[in-house]
Each structure stands twice: as C-alpha cells, then as structure tokens.
Design a protein around this motif. Structure first.
Motif, short mmCIF file in Angstrom:
data_model
loop_
_atom_site.label_atom_id
_atom_site.label_comp_id
_atom_site.label_asym_id
_atom_site.label_seq_id
_atom_site.Cartn_x
_atom_site.Cartn_y
_atom_site.Cartn_z
N PHE A 110 -26.49 -21.78 17.16
CA PHE A 110 -26.26 -23.17 17.25
C PHE A 110 -27.76 -23.28 17.36
CE2 PHE A 110 -26.30 -27.32 19.30
CZ PHE A 110 -25.72 -28.20 18.82
N GLU A 114 -30.09 -25.96 15.23
CA GLU A 114 -31.13 -27.14 14.92
C GLU A 114 -32.50 -27.32 15.14
OE1 GLU A 114 -29.02 -30.40 16.26
OE2 GLU A 114 -27.53 -29.20 14.92
N ARG A 283 -20.73 -27.57 20.46
CA ARG A 283 -21.43 -27.01 19.28
C ARG A 283 -21.31 -27.07 18.50
NH1 ARG A 283 -22.36 -22.59 23.50
NH2 ARG A 283 -23.79 -23.76 24.98
N ARG A 287 -22.22 -29.89 14.80
CA ARG A 287 -22.91 -28.88 13.81
C ARG A 287 -21.75 -29.11 12.32
NH1 ARG A 287 -22.46 -24.14 14.96
NH2 ARG A 287 -20.45 -23.46 14.35
#
Length: 371
Positions: A110, A114, A283, A287
């Motif tokens: 993640f 990001e 998370r 996403r």
C-alpha cells in the motif's frame, strides 16, 4: 531518487544542488564534487560525465524518460518485497502467524502504491511549509472556510476547524449517552456532502465532504442503517423495527433510502476486530474506493495484535498507538469512540475528565482531540 546506479544518484543530487544555487550544471562544475579517483569501467569520472553529455537526449520527452525510470524503480521495489515475502515464509519464526506476514506485506504494498516507496524518512522543512500553505489555500476555497473536513455540526466545526487529517479524535461518554448517535450523524453528514474532484493523474480527491469508513463493532450494519434513516426521516427507529408506520412515513423511508444509496459510506460490522485487521481493511478501502474519514465504534471492543491479551492496559495502548499511526499513514482523521469509567458517576461534579477514559492512560496520550 529512483536511479539504480549509486554514481548516477550522486550525479543527480549534485546537479540538483548546483541548479538550486542558481549555477550552471555541466561536467566541469559537477566533477569537482565527485571523487577524482573513482572509476567507471576503464573510464575516469570526467570521461564518464563527458560520455553522458554526448549521449544525452533532448528535453522534449523528459517526462516520458523520467516515468520510465520511476516505473523501473517501482519494479525493483516490488522484487524486494516479493523476495522478503518468500524468505520470511520459508524461515518464519514460530511466534509469527501467516496472517501477520500478510498484513505486513499488504502495508508495504500500500505504501509503495501510494507514495512510490516503501520506507519512511526525513522530510525537508520547506516541503512541510508548502503543505501548510496548501492547506490554508484549500481552507480558503472550501465551503465554510475550514482547514479540515466539516462535520456538518457548526458549533463543533467552529471550535475544531473541521476534522484535521491524521488526527485521532476520541469521542468518549458513558453507555447510553449518545456516542454512536453523534458519530453516525457526523459520518453521514460528511458522506452526504461529498463532492469529488478529478486530479491530473486521474484520481479522485474530495473537494467537500469525503468518503467515510465506519467500523461498527457494537451494532450490525442493519441496525446502523436503521438509526441513520431514523435520524434523517425523523421517524422513530422503534416504529421502523416494529413496522408501526403509516404510508407517509413509509414514503419518507423509501425516498431516504434511495438518496442514501449514492452516499459513499462504507460499514464494516466485524466484531472483535484487531488493530492489524482494521488497518489492512482501511488500506484496502482507500486503495479501492478512496477514504477521507475513519470512524471506530468503539475502542474497548477491539483486540490487540500481539501477545498482550492478558494485560488489557497494554492492549489498549497498542490499539490507540496503532490508530494514531494509521491516521498518519493514510492521512485521514480517525474518530474513535471510547467508554468512560464509572468514576465519573461517583463524583459530585459529573463533568468528565481525561483520567476517566477507561482502561488505559494511553488514550489521552495518543489522542489529538478528546470530546
């Protein structure tokens, strides 16, 4: 810096520093900052710099070349994460269950998705100042003139300036005092006010309101939805459960449910969820759907991820520390509900104090705001 060769990274850093000083970056000015005796194959550094200049491409497609370098750096990072995952799976210690490795790998992936990297580090102060100015500019343009996300409750917004990103906000009270009711009102107000804005990279960013994730450890999703519908239509929830409603009330319920289908409010009703599971699901939600505010109802119903199950104080400490870290990682405000101890009822002055927060002093320590 996403370049693979150490020498290329050094050249890039030196060239950047020279340009920031207002000087010209060329092989003559760059080589003075590199080791003269360093060899690149059978070439000296000076010869290698001259060769780089001869083979340099035009700046017309610089963005495409930079993106190619960035993509290759991401692939190397993916390889590193994959190798670590395989090695740990082969030689995992006995006290490390597979679920822990899955959660850790998901966290690293993640962060890579990001931020383009999977490790933290120092941030230049001028970058932090730029972010602060950007926040002020957003507050100036946003409805209500708030730097944070509006709760839809004007008296609360005027005191807090809205919900600030990465803040851990504790909403505490004794059972039956209306904690869940207030939290659901805030969550629905934020989700109902959501206005998305398409960014240059194609992603969506909230201009007003936001996407809300609601962890309901106490109530089922149906109970929570019934409560929200009851608040929005002003029809008693007890009447809704008993079916004691007339045609006019039923029409209001149907109209409200049709409107609520478009609201970006996502509910997770898993009971006794651990802080690691909560973080992994948050998370995933960010996403896949985006995430601007997270609500947890409530802290004392969560479980820790380690071996501190026999010590509830340490477990609550782990939970609140994890919530604060998650807020910073996802850059979203987290509203966590908490119970107050019975001490508040035994005093003549019934006004709660920070010391009344139940089971751990870490709640007041980790919280940015306590309501």
């Amino acid at each position: 810096i996403h370049l693979y060769e150490p020498l290329h990274r050094k050249i890039f850093e030196v060239a950047g520093d020279i340009i920031r000083m207002g000087k010209i970056a060329n092989p003559v000015t760059i080589k003075t900052f590199l080791k003269a005796d360093e060899k690149v194959g059978d070439m000296t550094v000076s010869q290698y710099l001259a060769r780089l200049v001869r083979n340099a491409v035009t700046v017309i497609n610089a963005e495409d070349y930079g993106r190619a370098i960035y993509d290759l750096a991401l692939r190397r990072a993916l390889i590193t994460i994959g190798e670590d995952m395989v090695n740990i799976a082969y030689d995992a210690p006995l006290d490390m269950p597979p679920q822990t490795q899955i959660e850790d790998t998901e966290r690293r992936l993640f962060e890579l998705a990001e931020n383009g990297r999977y490790d933290g580090g120092f941030q230049a102060f001028n970058d932090a100042v730029a972010l602060a100015i950007d926040m002020a500019a957003v507050a100036k343009e946003r409805d209500g003139g708030l730097s944070g996300i509006s709760t839809g409750i004007h008296s609360l917004d005027s005191k807090m300036g809205g919900l600030q990103r990465s803040d851990l906000i504790i909403l505490a009270g004794r059972p039956g005092m209306g904690k869940t009711s207030l939290a659901t009102n805030i969550a629905y107000n934020i989700a109902a006010a959501y206005e998305g804005e398409v960014q240059s990279d194609g992603s969506m960013k909230a201009k007003n309101g936001g996407v809300v994730g609601f962890y309901s450890l106490e109530m089922s999703s149906e109970q929570l939805a019934t409560r929200i519908i009851s608040e929005q239509t002003e029809v008693s929830s007890s009447k809704i459960r008993r079916g004691d409603i007339n045609d006019a009330d039923f029409e209001k319920l149907v109209a409200c449910s049709m409107m609520m289908q478009k609201v970006p409010l996502y509910i997770d009703q898993t009971g006794g969820i651990s802080i690691a599971q909560l973080s992994a699901r948050a998370r995933r939600l960010k996403r896949q759907r985006g995430l601007d505010v997270l609500v947890v109802d409530y802290v004392q119903l969560m479980t820790g991820s380690g071996k501190s199950n026999d010590n509830r104080v340490q477990e609550i400490t782990q939970i609140t520390t994890g919530l604060k870290a998650l807020g910073k990682e996802l850059n979203v405000p987290i509203i966590a509900l908490s119970q107050l101890s019975r001490q508040v009822e035994s005093r003549d002055d019934k006004r709660p104090q920070l010391s009344d927060l139940r089971e751990s002093g870490s709640i007041e320590q980790d919280a940015d705001v306590v309501l």
